[in-house]
Each structure stands twice: as C-alpha cells, then as structure tokens.
Design a protein around this motif. Structure first.
Motif, PDB file in Angstrom:
ATOM      1  N   VAL A 124       0.845  -1.203   0.000  1.00 25.32           N
ATOM      2  CA  VAL A 124       0.000   0.000   0.000  1.00 25.32           C
ATOM      3  C   VAL A 124       0.876   1.247   0.000  1.00 25.32           C
ATOM      4  O   VAL A 124       0.683   2.169  -0.806  1.00 25.32           O
ATOM      5  CB  VAL A 124      -0.942   0.018   1.216  1.00 25.32           C
ATOM      6  CG1 VAL A 124      -1.639   1.375   1.333  1.00 25.32           C
ATOM      7  CG2 VAL A 124      -1.984  -1.084   1.094  1.00 25.32           C
ATOM      8  N   TYR A 125       1.850   1.275   0.912  1.00 26.81           N
ATOM      9  CA  TYR A 125       2.701   2.459   0.999  1.00 26.81           C
ATOM     10  C   TYR A 125       3.607   2.592  -0.228  1.00 26.81           C
ATOM     11  O   TYR A 125       3.968   3.707  -0.613  1.00 26.81           O
ATOM     12  CB  TYR A 125       3.520   2.431   2.290  1.00 26.81           C
ATOM     13  CG  TYR A 125       2.673   2.742   3.498  1.00 26.81           C
ATOM     14  CD1 TYR A 125       2.206   4.034   3.716  1.00 26.81           C
ATOM     15  CD2 TYR A 125       2.303   1.748   4.405  1.00 26.81           C
ATOM     16  CE1 TYR A 125       1.416   4.333   4.813  1.00 26.81           C
ATOM     17  CE2 TYR A 125       1.505   2.039   5.502  1.00 26.81           C
ATOM     18  CZ  TYR A 125       1.069   3.328   5.700  1.00 26.81           C
ATOM     19  OH  TYR A 125       0.279   3.627   6.778  1.00 26.81           O
ATOM     20  N   PHE A 126       3.966   1.464  -0.840  1.00 23.43           N
ATOM     21  CA  PHE A 126       4.679   1.541  -2.115  1.00 23.43           C
ATOM     22  C   PHE A 126       3.786   2.205  -3.163  1.00 23.43           C
ATOM     23  O   PHE A 126       4.238   3.035  -3.953  1.00 23.43           O
ATOM     24  CB  PHE A 126       5.075   0.138  -2.580  1.00 23.43           C
ATOM     25  CG  PHE A 126       5.770   0.123  -3.916  1.00 23.43           C
ATOM     26  CD1 PHE A 126       7.138   0.290  -4.002  1.00 23.43           C
ATOM     27  CD2 PHE A 126       5.049  -0.054  -5.088  1.00 23.43           C
ATOM     28  CE1 PHE A 126       7.779   0.285  -5.235  1.00 23.43           C
ATOM     29  CE2 PHE A 126       5.682  -0.061  -6.323  1.00 23.43           C
ATOM     30  CZ  PHE A 126       7.051   0.111  -6.392  1.00 23.43           C
ATOM     31  N   GLY A 127       2.489   1.856  -3.155  1.00 21.24           N
ATOM     32  CA  GLY A 127       1.554   2.401  -4.136  1.00 21.24           C
ATOM     33  C   GLY A 127       1.379   3.898  -4.009  1.00 21.24           C
ATOM     34  O   GLY A 127       1.163   4.586  -5.016  1.00 21.24           O
ATOM     35  N   ILE A 128       1.461   4.433  -2.776  1.00 21.61           N
ATOM     36  CA  ILE A 128       1.314   5.885  -2.598  1.00 21.61           C
ATOM     37  C   ILE A 128       2.685   6.560  -2.509  1.00 21.61           C
ATOM     38  O   ILE A 128       2.792   7.709  -2.105  1.00 21.61           O
ATOM     39  CB  ILE A 128       0.476   6.211  -1.339  1.00 21.61           C
ATOM     40  CG1 ILE A 128       1.121   5.666  -0.072  1.00 21.61           C
ATOM     41  CG2 ILE A 128      -0.928   5.688  -1.490  1.00 21.61           C
ATOM     42  CD1 ILE A 128       0.369   6.034   1.197  1.00 21.61           C
ATOM     43  N   GLN A 129       3.733   5.796  -2.887  1.00 14.25           N
ATOM     44  CA  GLN A 129       5.098   6.309  -2.998  1.00 14.25           C
ATOM     45  C   GLN A 129       5.672   6.777  -1.667  1.00 14.25           C
ATOM     46  O   GLN A 129       6.529   7.656  -1.621  1.00 14.25           O
ATOM     47  CB  GLN A 129       5.164   7.429  -4.043  1.00 14.25           C
ATOM     48  CG  GLN A 129       4.762   6.960  -5.427  1.00 14.25           C
ATOM     49  CD  GLN A 129       4.834   8.050  -6.468  1.00 14.25           C
ATOM     50  OE1 GLN A 129       5.167   9.183  -6.147  1.00 14.25           O
ATOM     51  NE2 GLN A 129       4.518   7.737  -7.709  1.00 14.25           N
ATOM     52  N   ASN A 130       5.214   6.169  -0.582  1.00  7.95           N
ATOM     53  CA  ASN A 130       5.828   6.416   0.725  1.00  7.95           C
ATOM     54  C   ASN A 130       6.808   5.267   0.965  1.00  7.95           C
ATOM     55  O   ASN A 130       6.531   4.293   1.658  1.00  7.95           O
ATOM     56  CB  ASN A 130       4.757   6.460   1.817  1.00  7.95           C
ATOM     57  CG  ASN A 130       5.325   6.921   3.154  1.00  7.95           C
ATOM     58  OD1 ASN A 130       6.509   6.773   3.429  1.00  7.95           O
ATOM     59  ND2 ASN A 130       4.467   7.486   3.989  1.00  7.95           N
TER      60      ASN A 130
ATOM     61  N   LEU B 140      -7.041  15.379   9.434  1.00 11.11           N
ATOM     62  CA  LEU B 140      -6.517  14.472   8.402  1.00 11.11           C
ATOM     63  C   LEU B 140      -5.208  15.006   7.844  1.00 11.11           C
ATOM     64  O   LEU B 140      -4.233  14.290   7.681  1.00 11.11           O
ATOM     65  CB  LEU B 140      -7.554  14.319   7.285  1.00 11.11           C
ATOM     66  CG  LEU B 140      -7.132  13.457   6.094  1.00 11.11           C
ATOM     67  CD1 LEU B 140      -6.893  12.030   6.548  1.00 11.11           C
ATOM     68  CD2 LEU B 140      -8.193  13.506   5.007  1.00 11.11           C
ATOM     69  N   GLN B 141      -5.173  16.320   7.594  1.00 12.56           N
ATOM     70  CA  GLN B 141      -3.969  16.941   7.034  1.00 12.56           C
ATOM     71  C   GLN B 141      -2.805  16.866   8.019  1.00 12.56           C
ATOM     72  O   GLN B 141      -1.652  16.698   7.634  1.00 12.56           O
ATOM     73  CB  GLN B 141      -4.281  18.391   6.674  1.00 12.56           C
ATOM     74  CG  GLN B 141      -3.204  19.061   5.811  1.00 12.56           C
ATOM     75  CD  GLN B 141      -3.622  20.449   5.395  1.00 12.56           C
ATOM     76  OE1 GLN B 141      -4.237  21.169   6.174  1.00 12.56           O
ATOM     77  NE2 GLN B 141      -3.322  20.842   4.173  1.00 12.56           N
ATOM     78  N   LYS B 142      -3.114  16.977   9.331  1.00 13.89           N
ATOM     79  CA  LYS B 142      -2.060  16.953  10.336  1.00 13.89           C
ATOM     80  C   LYS B 142      -1.578  15.546  10.637  1.00 13.89           C
ATOM     81  O   LYS B 142      -0.385  15.293  10.739  1.00 13.89           O
ATOM     82  CB  LYS B 142      -2.578  17.628  11.606  1.00 13.89           C
ATOM     83  CG  LYS B 142      -1.567  17.604  12.760  1.00 13.89           C
ATOM     84  CD  LYS B 142      -2.160  18.261  13.997  1.00 13.89           C
ATOM     85  CE  LYS B 142      -1.171  18.188  15.172  1.00 13.89           C
ATOM     86  NZ  LYS B 142      -1.726  18.770  16.400  1.00 13.89           N
ATOM     87  N   GLU B 143      -2.514  14.610  10.835  1.00 10.33           N
ATOM     88  CA  GLU B 143      -2.187  13.271  11.339  1.00 10.33           C
ATOM     89  C   GLU B 143      -1.830  12.279  10.237  1.00 10.33           C
ATOM     90  O   GLU B 143      -1.049  11.369  10.466  1.00 10.33           O
ATOM     91  CB  GLU B 143      -3.361  12.734  12.154  1.00 10.33           C
ATOM     92  CG  GLU B 143      -3.679  13.583  13.364  1.00 10.33           C
ATOM     93  CD  GLU B 143      -4.977  13.150  14.046  1.00 10.33           C
ATOM     94  OE1 GLU B 143      -5.375  13.803  15.023  1.00 10.33           O
ATOM     95  OE2 GLU B 143      -5.580  12.165  13.588  1.00 10.33           O
ATOM     96  N   SER B 144      -2.434  12.396   9.054  1.00  2.00           N
ATOM     97  CA  SER B 144      -2.170  11.406   7.990  1.00  2.00           C
ATOM     98  C   SER B 144      -1.909  12.095   6.654  1.00  2.00           C
ATOM     99  O   SER B 144      -2.622  11.867   5.676  1.00  2.00           O
ATOM    100  CB  SER B 144      -3.360  10.448   7.869  1.00  2.00           C
ATOM    101  OG  SER B 144      -3.639   9.846   9.092  1.00  2.00           O
ATOM    102  N   PRO B 145      -0.928  12.983   6.584  1.00  2.00           N
ATOM    103  CA  PRO B 145      -0.687  13.698   5.316  1.00  2.00           C
ATOM    104  C   PRO B 145      -0.248  12.759   4.209  1.00  2.00           C
ATOM    105  O   PRO B 145      -0.383  13.083   3.045  1.00  2.00           O
ATOM    106  CB  PRO B 145       0.411  14.685   5.699  1.00  2.00           C
ATOM    107  CG  PRO B 145       1.090  14.054   6.874  1.00  2.00           C
ATOM    108  CD  PRO B 145       0.033  13.332   7.621  1.00  2.00           C
ATOM    109  N   GLU B 146       0.317  11.567   4.586  1.00  6.16           N
ATOM    110  CA  GLU B 146       0.786  10.670   3.524  1.00  6.16           C
ATOM    111  C   GLU B 146      -0.348  10.100   2.689  1.00  6.16           C
ATOM    112  O   GLU B 146      -0.099   9.570   1.595  1.00  6.16           O
ATOM    113  CB  GLU B 146       1.611   9.528   4.120  1.00  6.16           C
ATOM    114  CG  GLU B 146       0.802   8.517   4.956  1.00  6.16           C
ATOM    115  CD  GLU B 146       0.595   8.993   6.390  1.00  6.16           C
ATOM    116  OE1 GLU B 146       0.981  10.134   6.680  1.00  6.16           O
ATOM    117  OE2 GLU B 146       0.072   8.247   7.215  1.00  6.16           O
TER     118      GLU B 146
END
Length: 669
Positions: free
Chosen positions: A165-171, A473-479
């Motif tokens: 999942v994180y690979f998919g969102i480039q994290n 959402l912007q503060k806690e999960s910006p990724e």
C-alpha cells in the motif's frame, strides 16, 4: 520506462505455490458415498479449490454446491467458508466486483480467524485496483484480527501487503519498514516462499528509488531462496523484474536475455497473463532502446511492435488501464522512429485516454469514507457536549431557585415596610409591577436565546466538523493525500465554509429580527436579480435542473435581505427533498396581479404532508433539533415583511411554496 510488474500480494489460497497436490479422483469417489452433512460441505470446498487453477466452471460449480448444502444445514461456519471459496475463485480470475460480493457475505458468518483472511483478501483487491484508502482500511482490520488471535503467519502476510500500500502511494520509507517486519517474521517462521516474495518486493522499492545495485542484491537473494522451492511463476516475476533493472541501466541485451529466461520459466499449462504481458512490454521497450542505439534498425523496431502488440492484447484482457497507457506510449515511440506519424498520433491519443482513465479513478473523492472511520470519535464528542449542556442547565436551575428565594426575601421586607410608610408602599408596588414586567421580558428573551442556540448547535455543527476533520486528516495522515486529492478536498472545504458564512448571515438577520427595535429596510429591486443570485448560490447542486420564469421584469419593494433569505431557505428544503428523485428540477416563478406580487418555488420531489409544514404557520410549534432553523426562520422573516406563504403538496408529485407580497400603488410606478 515508469512501470513495475507489480508487488506480489500475500493472500489466502490465491497462489498456486500455496496449494497442496490433491488426489482429485480419490476425493470425487469419496464424494459419491458421503452423506449430506458438514463433512460433505468441506469435501465440496476442497474439490472446488483443486479446480480453481485448471477449470473455473467446475470450481464455481462445486463451491456453489457447498454453499447450497451449508445453507440447507443452517451451518454458519460452512456458509462462511463456501462464500469465502467463491470469493477466492473470482479474485484469482480478476473478477474483483463479484469476489467482493462473496467476501462481504462471508464476513456475516465468519469466525475471527476467517475474518482476518477475508479482510486480507479484500485489502488485496483494493490494492490491485489502486484504491489505497480502502486497501489500508481493510488491511488494518486484518492486522488487528490476526494480532488478536496471535496468528504470526498472517501478521507477516498483512505486513507485506501494507508495505505494498505504501509503495503504491510512494511512501517508500514506510513501505520498507513493513517489508522488513514481514521479512523478520518469515525468517523466524521458516517461510522461505513468503520471504522470497518479500525480498522481491523490497527490490521493487529500490528500483523505484533508482538504486539498481541494491535492487539486484535483493532480487538475487529471492532467486536463491526460490531455486529450492521450484516456483515457476515467482521465478518468472523475478527474472522479468531483473530485466527491467537492466533496461533502466541501458543494458538492453541483458534485459532481453532475462525476459527470454522468464518466459521459459513458465510452463505452457500454467502461464500467468500478468507476468507474460509485463515481459512483452519490457521486451518491446528494450528493442526500442537497441533500435535507437543502432540508427533505428528496422529489425529491432519490428520486434518492438510485435512484443508491444502482444502486451496490449493481454492487458486488454486484464482490463489494466495503467499498463495499456504504458504500452501505447511505447508504440508511439516506435511509430515516430519509423516515420509513421499518423500511427504515432493515433497511439498517443489512445495512451492519453488510458492515462485519463487511471487519473480519474485514482482521484475519486474519499472524504466520506474517512469521515466514517471517525464516526465513533465524533459521537463521543457529541456525548461530552451534551453532558456539559446538562450540567449548565442544572446550574441555571439552582441559580433561578436562589433568585426566587432572594425575591421572596425582598418581598417580605417590602411588605414589612409597607405598614410604616404607605406612600413608600405605593412606590414599591409600582416598582414591583415594573420588575415583574422586566422578568417576563427576560424570560421571553431567554426562550428565544435557547431556541436560537439549539438551532445554531444543529445547523452549524456539520460544516464545522467537516473543516475540523480535514485539518485533523492533514495533520495526522498527510501521507494519504496526494496533491490532487488535497486540492480537491481543500476546494470542497472552502465551498462548505462559504456556505457556512451565508447560513450564519441568515441566522444573524433572523436574530436581529427578534430584537425590539430592529425593522426591515425596504427598497425597490428587480426580482430577476434575486433569481440570478439564487442560481449562483445553488450552482454546486449541478444534478438539479434550475429554471426561473420572470419575463415581465417585475420590480418589488421590500427588504431584499429578508426576501433573499426566505427564498434561499425554501429552495434548500426543495434541494433536500430531491435527494432520491430522478431527473430533479426546481422552478422559480414570479408574476403580478393588480397590486400584488406572487413568487413560487416548485419541485418535482416526493411531496410531504401539511403537518410537516406546521411550523410555517404556528408560532407555538416547538423548535428542536429535528425541526432546525428552516421553517421557523422563514415564518418570522415573512411576518416581518408582511409576506404570506402557502404550501401545496401531493405525494409523488412535488411541492409548491407560494409567497404573496402586497404592494402600494406608488411602489409599482
């Protein structure tokens, strides 16, 4: 070349290498003599699982027989397993929509252990569809369930998918963190196959980070592990990925060599279309590279076209828009190198169509799903607010009681003094009467204030919560937010804030109307201007057809803010009524009869009852959370400008609100 063959997802019973060789003839023979009980349900599921890789029709048939028998026996565990097997079958053949239907049905009956497997597979489906929000949601549920029952094997699988999942969102940092966690667990458990898959996924991350030497190191570790396992498909995947690394390094000969080795690894009866399509894509791009290095040699360009056309055909069968965009972009290069600009233009336009399709899919609005995740938190906050309100009311009650006691004492003292001084007593009587009058006015003001704030609590809470939710959402999960999604959410939040300001202006106008010395300020204006402002205000309701009829350019003399607020609130009620109406429409109309001007708002919604509009006429109607500001605000403002409102409504035909505004002769000139 910006593609990768895709991370291998560790699911349940979907990989060929995870299935044991079964004696199908022995199972079929045993099935003929078995009784219609739970054991037969299990036999049917095992046979279905065997046929999943060789005969889809038989696999589905046996799984549905298992489901029917389990339902007849009312065996919950059997119903869950049969639905789960059907979900596995459709998932392994890329019919994701049908697979999700069976997985969701299985969840209704599943045990905690099976639930973790179902969540894992659903998360894998959304990951394959690049729907990372839903994928993350279900994989986290799977992780919680697996950790609860202490299933380290599935914790490792889920960690692998979370890395994907994180690979998919480039994290990439979080992706490597989860992959390393999965690798550690698999080494402890001795799961060489899963460990090989994790090594291959880590190599894919380093390929995206443009660190080819690290990528090749992990690919080689995966190959060493897989040689003992003899897994053809995994070996083919790894070799094709290595080919991609060499392609990125410009070593086209090694890239082509590894592609051919990958094709040989797949037996004729067990070829994976995704892998074969990827291999042909890499081959096509490698031949393009060789053609450029050899002055566009025709042989290499012809080979590139042959392989890219094979990739296109397979990706069309797999309905993979992203890969088709890559394929047609490569074909565009080939046609340009051959000087066939007409074909190059056609390929380019096709590539753009697929890229737009991928972009539109990946950037769909997901705010509602994110709001659902925080529903419990919001409910807890509401409970705290209500508790504080109850405490405040309790304190107010004691304060009022104390006030009554004090007034009684004062009254006793005044009564005592009245025996001594009659003149003073008369003055005090006048003062007491005035005090009673003021108390009455204060009581009325408190009631109005309580009504106003209950309305404010209800009608302003939702947009404010939306704004707070976005900031959290912007503060806690910006990724989780790419730039496009962030811009879309910011736009919607801004629109919500602007509508909130308009609503607050309406409420301020109404609250001023409750003051003793506040009066409307009439002025002459064209009703057409009013209708145009309404149309702009409701521009966000694009699914509703708005129309206004005002051909006579009618001029009215009244307070424009009062009338605008009334029309806007009545139109808002109509918009809400049309939520489930097909081809919704709202018509604004104005006409004049002698010295009276009429305005109407008509919708084609489901209609209502006259009882629902009682607050529009009855001053004694209770204002509560359900009634909201709406009709009470309209009633008070209409009364202030001498406007009469009537309602006509019929079930399944719609509702018509009519406003009657009497005018003076001098105002109509």
């Amino acid at each position: 070349m910006g593609k990768f063959s895709g991370l291998v997802l560790l699911l349940f019973s979907t990989m060929t290498w995870a299935q044991k060789t079964l004696d199908i003839n022995q199972m079929l023979a045993a099935l003929k003599t078995s009784k219609a009980d739970t054991s037969r349900v299990n036999q049917l599921n095992k046979i279905s699982l065997y046929y999943n890789e060789t005969d889809t029709i038989k696999a589905v048939s046996y799984a549905k027989q298992a489901l029917n028998l389990a339902q007849e026996l009312q065996w919950k565990e059997g119903i869950a397993k049969a639905n789960f097997e059907l979900g596995i079958i459709y998932n392994s053949h890329f019919d994701y929509d049908q697979s999700l239907v069976y997985f969701q049905e299985s969840l209704k009956w599943a045990t905690p252990k099976l639930s973790s497997k179902i969540y894992l597979n659903i998360g894998g489906i959304y990951l394959n569809k690049s729907d990372f929000t839903h994928a993350l949601d279900y994989l986290l549920r799977a992780l919680k369930a697996a950790e609860t029952i202490g299933d380290r094997k599935y914790v490792a699988k889920i960690a692998t998918n979370l890395g994907s999942v994180y690979f998919g969102i480039q994290n990439y940092n979080k992706a490597i963190t989860f992959f390393n966690k999965a690798a550690q667990l698999n080494r402890q458990l001795g799961n060489d196959l899963d460990l090989a898959i994790v090594y291959r996924n880590i190599a894919g991350v380093y390929t995206s980070l443009q660190e080819p030497h690290k990528a090749l190191s992990y690919y080689n570790q995966a190959i060493i592990l897989n040689r003992k396992l003899h897994n053809e498909q995994l070996q083919a995947r790894i070799l094709s990925d290595i080919a991609l690394v060499y392609y990125n390094l410009g070593d086209y000969d090694r890239a082509i060599q590894n592609c051919h080795l990958a094709i040989k690894e797949q037996s004729l009866g067990n070829q994976n279309q995704q892998i074969i399509a990827f291999i042909h894509g890499v081959l096509g791009d490698s031949f393009i590279g060789k053609a450029k290095a050899n002055s566009n040699q025709t042989y290499f360009l012809d080979s590139a076209i042959v392989n890219l056309n094979k990739a296109v055909k397979l990706h069309q069968q797999l309905n993979s828009s992203r890969d088709l965009a890559y394929d047609f972009s490569s074909l565009t290069q080939v046609h340009k190198l051959r000087g066939d600009y007409k074909s190059a233009l056609s390929s380019y336009e096709t590539a753009m169509v697929y890229e737009d399709s991928v972009f539109n899919f990946e950037n769909k609005e997901t705010i509602k799903n994110l709001e659902d995740k925080r529903a419990i938190e919001l409910r807890d906050r509401e409970l705290k607010i209500r508790k504080l309100q109850l405490e405040a009311k309790e304190k107010q009650k004691w304060m009022l009681t104390l006030g009554v006691v004090l007034l009684s004492i004062i009254g006793g003292m005044l009564f005592y003094q009245s025996h001594n001084r009659r003149k003073t007593n008369r003055k005090l009587r006048v003062l007491n009467q005035d005090l009673a009058h003021k108390n009455h006015e204060l009581d009325q003001a408190n009631k109005i204030k309580a009504r106003f704030f209950s309305i404010l609590n209800h009608d302003l809470r939702s947009p404010v919560y939306n704004l707070i939710h976005f900031l959290h959402l912007q503060k806690e999960s910006p990724e989780l937010l790419d730039e496009t999604t962030k811009a879309s959410i910011e736009k919607q939040t801004m629109e919500s804030a602007e509508n909130l300001v308009v609503s607050m202006e309406d409420m301020l106008l109404w609250s001023k109307g409750q003051m003793e010395h506040f009066r409307p300020q009439p002025e002459r204006f064209k009703l057409q201007m009013l209708f145009e402002e309404l149309k702009i205000f409701f521009a966000s309701s694009a699914h509703i057809a708005f129309e206004y009829k005002n051909s006579d350019q009618i001029i009215v003399n009244t307070d424009v803010n009062y009338l605008k607020t009334i029309m806007r609130n009545l139109t808002s009620n109509a918009v809400k009524a049309l939520e489930k109406t097909s081809q919704p429409a709202i018509v604004w109309k104005a006409w004049q009869v002698n010295e009276t001007i009429y305005l109407s708002i008509t919708d084609n919604g489901p209609g209502a009852t006259q009882e629902q509009f009682k607050a529009l006429y009855d001053d004694t109607e209770v204002v509560g959370i359900k009634t909201g500001l709406g009709l009470h605000l309209i009633r008070d403002l209409a009364k202030a400008i001498d406007c009469k409102i009537s309602v006509e409504t019929q079930k399944n035909e719609g509702t018509v609100f009519t406003l009657v505004l009497p005018q003076k002769k001098e105002d109509l000139k």
